[in-house]
Design an enzyme around this catalytic site. Structure first.
Site, PDB file in Angstrom:
ATOM      1  N   HIS A  48      -2.431  31.834  49.787  1.00 55.96           N
ATOM      2  CA  HIS A  48      -3.649  32.603  49.511  1.00 55.96           C
ATOM      3  C   HIS A  48      -3.261  34.065  49.277  1.00 55.96           C
ATOM      4  O   HIS A  48      -2.320  34.573  49.904  1.00 55.96           O
ATOM      5  CB  HIS A  48      -4.615  32.477  50.684  1.00 55.96           C
ATOM      6  CG  HIS A  48      -5.963  33.076  50.392  1.00 55.96           C
ATOM      7  ND1 HIS A  48      -6.206  34.429  50.453  1.00 55.96           N
ATOM      8  CD2 HIS A  48      -7.124  32.500  50.002  1.00 55.96           C
ATOM      9  CE1 HIS A  48      -7.465  34.647  50.121  1.00 55.96           C
ATOM     10  NE2 HIS A  48      -8.043  33.503  49.837  1.00 55.96           N
ATOM     11  N   GLU A 103      -4.460  36.721  50.298  1.00 56.41           N
ATOM     12  CA  GLU A 103      -4.438  37.557  51.507  1.00 56.41           C
ATOM     13  C   GLU A 103      -3.123  37.396  52.262  1.00 56.41           C
ATOM     14  O   GLU A 103      -2.617  38.343  52.864  1.00 56.41           O
ATOM     15  CB  GLU A 103      -5.652  37.231  52.391  1.00 56.41           C
ATOM     16  CG  GLU A 103      -6.924  37.825  51.788  1.00 56.41           C
ATOM     17  CD  GLU A 103      -8.202  37.097  52.141  1.00 56.41           C
ATOM     18  OE1 GLU A 103      -8.213  36.307  53.100  1.00 56.41           O
ATOM     19  OE2 GLU A 103      -9.196  37.320  51.423  1.00 56.41           O
ATOM     20  N   LYS A 141     -11.339  31.718  56.627  1.00 62.15           N
ATOM     21  CA  LYS A 141     -10.494  32.878  56.909  1.00 62.15           C
ATOM     22  C   LYS A 141     -10.459  33.138  58.423  1.00 62.15           C
ATOM     23  O   LYS A 141     -10.504  32.187  59.198  1.00 62.15           O
ATOM     24  CB  LYS A 141     -10.977  34.100  56.108  1.00 62.15           C
ATOM     25  CG  LYS A 141     -11.077  33.779  54.610  1.00 62.15           C
ATOM     26  CD  LYS A 141     -11.270  34.966  53.741  1.00 62.15           C
ATOM     27  CE  LYS A 141     -11.332  34.515  52.282  1.00 62.15           C
ATOM     28  NZ  LYS A 141     -11.384  35.622  51.338  1.00 62.15           N
ATOM     29  N   GLU A 200      -7.374  31.850  41.958  1.00 65.84           N
ATOM     30  CA  GLU A 200      -8.196  32.874  42.596  1.00 65.84           C
ATOM     31  C   GLU A 200      -7.748  34.251  42.128  1.00 65.84           C
ATOM     32  O   GLU A 200      -6.795  34.821  42.694  1.00 65.84           O
ATOM     33  CB  GLU A 200      -8.068  32.793  44.124  1.00 65.84           C
ATOM     34  CG  GLU A 200      -8.560  31.496  44.715  1.00 65.84           C
ATOM     35  CD  GLU A 200      -9.009  31.672  46.163  1.00 65.84           C
ATOM     36  OE1 GLU A 200     -10.140  31.301  46.463  1.00 65.84           O
ATOM     37  OE2 GLU A 200      -8.225  32.202  46.967  1.00 65.84           O
ATOM     38  N   GLY A 237     -13.814  38.335  47.590  1.00 61.54           N
ATOM     39  CA  GLY A 237     -14.422  39.200  48.589  1.00 61.54           C
ATOM     40  C   GLY A 237     -15.327  40.292  48.032  1.00 61.54           C
ATOM     41  O   GLY A 237     -15.778  41.156  48.776  1.00 61.54           O
ATOM     42  N   SER A 278     -15.562  34.825  44.922  1.00 62.87           N
ATOM     43  CA  SER A 278     -16.990  35.159  44.804  1.00 62.87           C
ATOM     44  C   SER A 278     -17.845  34.028  44.235  1.00 62.87           C
ATOM     45  O   SER A 278     -18.809  34.277  43.516  1.00 62.87           O
ATOM     46  CB  SER A 278     -17.178  36.450  43.998  1.00 62.87           C
ATOM     47  OG  SER A 278     -16.588  37.536  44.680  1.00 62.87           O
ATOM     48  N   ASN A 304     -13.137  28.152  52.876  1.00 60.08           N
ATOM     49  CA  ASN A 304     -12.063  28.871  53.566  1.00 60.08           C
ATOM     50  C   ASN A 304     -12.723  29.850  54.528  1.00 60.08           C
ATOM     51  O   ASN A 304     -13.255  30.865  54.102  1.00 60.08           O
ATOM     52  CB  ASN A 304     -11.213  29.602  52.517  1.00 60.08           C
ATOM     53  CG  ASN A 304     -10.189  30.536  53.132  1.00 60.08           C
ATOM     54  OD1 ASN A 304      -9.935  30.492  54.333  1.00 60.08           O
ATOM     55  ND2 ASN A 304      -9.593  31.388  52.305  1.00 60.08           N
TER      56      ASN A 304
HETATM   57  P1  PGA Z   1     -14.782  34.717  48.563  1.00 56.48           P
HETATM   58  O1  PGA Z   1     -13.304  34.282  49.018  1.00 56.48           O
HETATM   59  O2  PGA Z   1     -15.495  33.447  48.147  1.00 56.48           O
HETATM   60  O3  PGA Z   1     -15.381  35.335  49.779  1.00 56.48           O
HETATM   61  O4  PGA Z   1     -14.625  35.670  47.413  1.00 56.48           O
HETATM   62  C1  PGA Z   1     -12.617  33.278  48.313  1.00 56.48           C
HETATM   63  C2  PGA Z   1     -11.248  33.071  48.900  1.00 56.48           C
HETATM   64  O5  PGA Z   1     -10.581  34.052  49.268  1.00 56.48           O
HETATM   65  O6  PGA Z   1     -10.771  31.914  49.017  1.00 56.48           O
END
Ligand code: PGA
Length: 253
Positions: A98, A100, A13, A167, A173, A213, A11
């Site tokens: 997601h 976010e 983003k 997640e 993040g 992560s 992803n």
């Molecule tokens: P990250 O993000 O691997 O940077 O923690 C995962 C995600 O939000 O899909």
């Protein structure tokens, strides 16, 4: 892992310019024949999707999107992109719900469900994201939160191709991940919820990804947890070396 084919999804983003597309053939080169044994997906921002599809052509890397409109039809909706447009641009998957988007854009389960239906109608495989916040986990509500998000976000017509991504919001993040037991518990709960709703045959075929992560160091042990069928990777999917190392950590690779 069952009989399910692993899926390692990146992803990107809101990161990436045209120059980042060079990572796609670089991933293909680094993973070599492993690309035939599992599914590898990169979900770049909208403007890069058709270019990513070109960069990926003939190789093992699949291309997806990070969101789509709830309305499947072309319409006067300035700024929106529908699922049929994504399919036309070369996407095969779309990440939906997601955390976010749930947090920054106020997307609730009902909207995620509409978007998931729109994606399915366009022939895209949705990756529906669920996960609890730190406070919800501390309050012992992780399982209940995830079960409610699943019930609310996945439409009745979901096929076996639908993917769920667990997640935990607090693991995205940063540098913290749940324990392997915590991952196993939630993934088992998701499998049980899917089985209750869709029956064993379909639920056993649906893939459940872990996200939050994931990196080259922790991927191998996470991939060996029961009912973990792959990963949804943010930061570590942005460069080919890190992403390929995660892919190659999968036992199917
Ligand atoms: P990250 O993000 O691997 O940077 O923690 C995962 C995600 O939000 O899909």
């Amino acid at each position: 892992m069952g009989g399910r084919r692993a899926l390692i999804a990146g992803n990107w983003k809101m990161y990436g310019r045209r120059a980042a597309l060079a990572e796609i053939p670089a991933v293909a080169e680094r993973i070599g024949a492993a690309g035939e044994r599992l599914d590898v997906l990169i979900c770049p921002p909208f403007p890069l999707i058709p270019l990513a599809a070109e960069a990926a052509e003939g190789g093992p890397v699949l291309v997806g999107a990070q969101d789509c409109a709830a309305n499947p039809a072309d319409a006067a909706q300035t700024g929106d992109v529908n699922a049929a447009m994504l399919a036309d641009a070369g996407a095969g998957y779309v990440i939906l719900g997601h955390s976010e988007r749930r947090t920054l854009r106020g997307e609730a389960d009902a909207l995620v469900r509409e978007k998931t239906s729109a994606a399915l109608a366009a022939g895209l495989a949705p990756i529906v994201c669920v996960g609890e916040t730190r406070e919800q986990r501390a309050a012992g509500q992780a399982g209940a939160v995830v079960a409610a998000q699943l019930a609310g976000s996945i439409p009745d017509e979901a096929p076996a191709a639908l993917v769920v991504a667990y997640e935990p919001v607090w693991a995205i993040g940063g540098d913290r991940t749940p324990s392997l037991e915590e991952i196993a518990d939630i993934h088992a709960l998701i499998r049980a919820e899917l089985t209750g709703r869709f029956g064993t045959a379909k639920a056993e075929a649906m893939r459940i990804l872990y996200g939050g992560s994931v990196n080259a160091k922790n991927a191998g042990e996470i991939f060996r947890v029961a009912n973990v069928d792959g990963a949804l990777v943010g930061r570590a999917s942005l460069n080919a070396a890190d992403f390929a190392a995660i892919i190659l950590a999968h036992p199917a690779a």
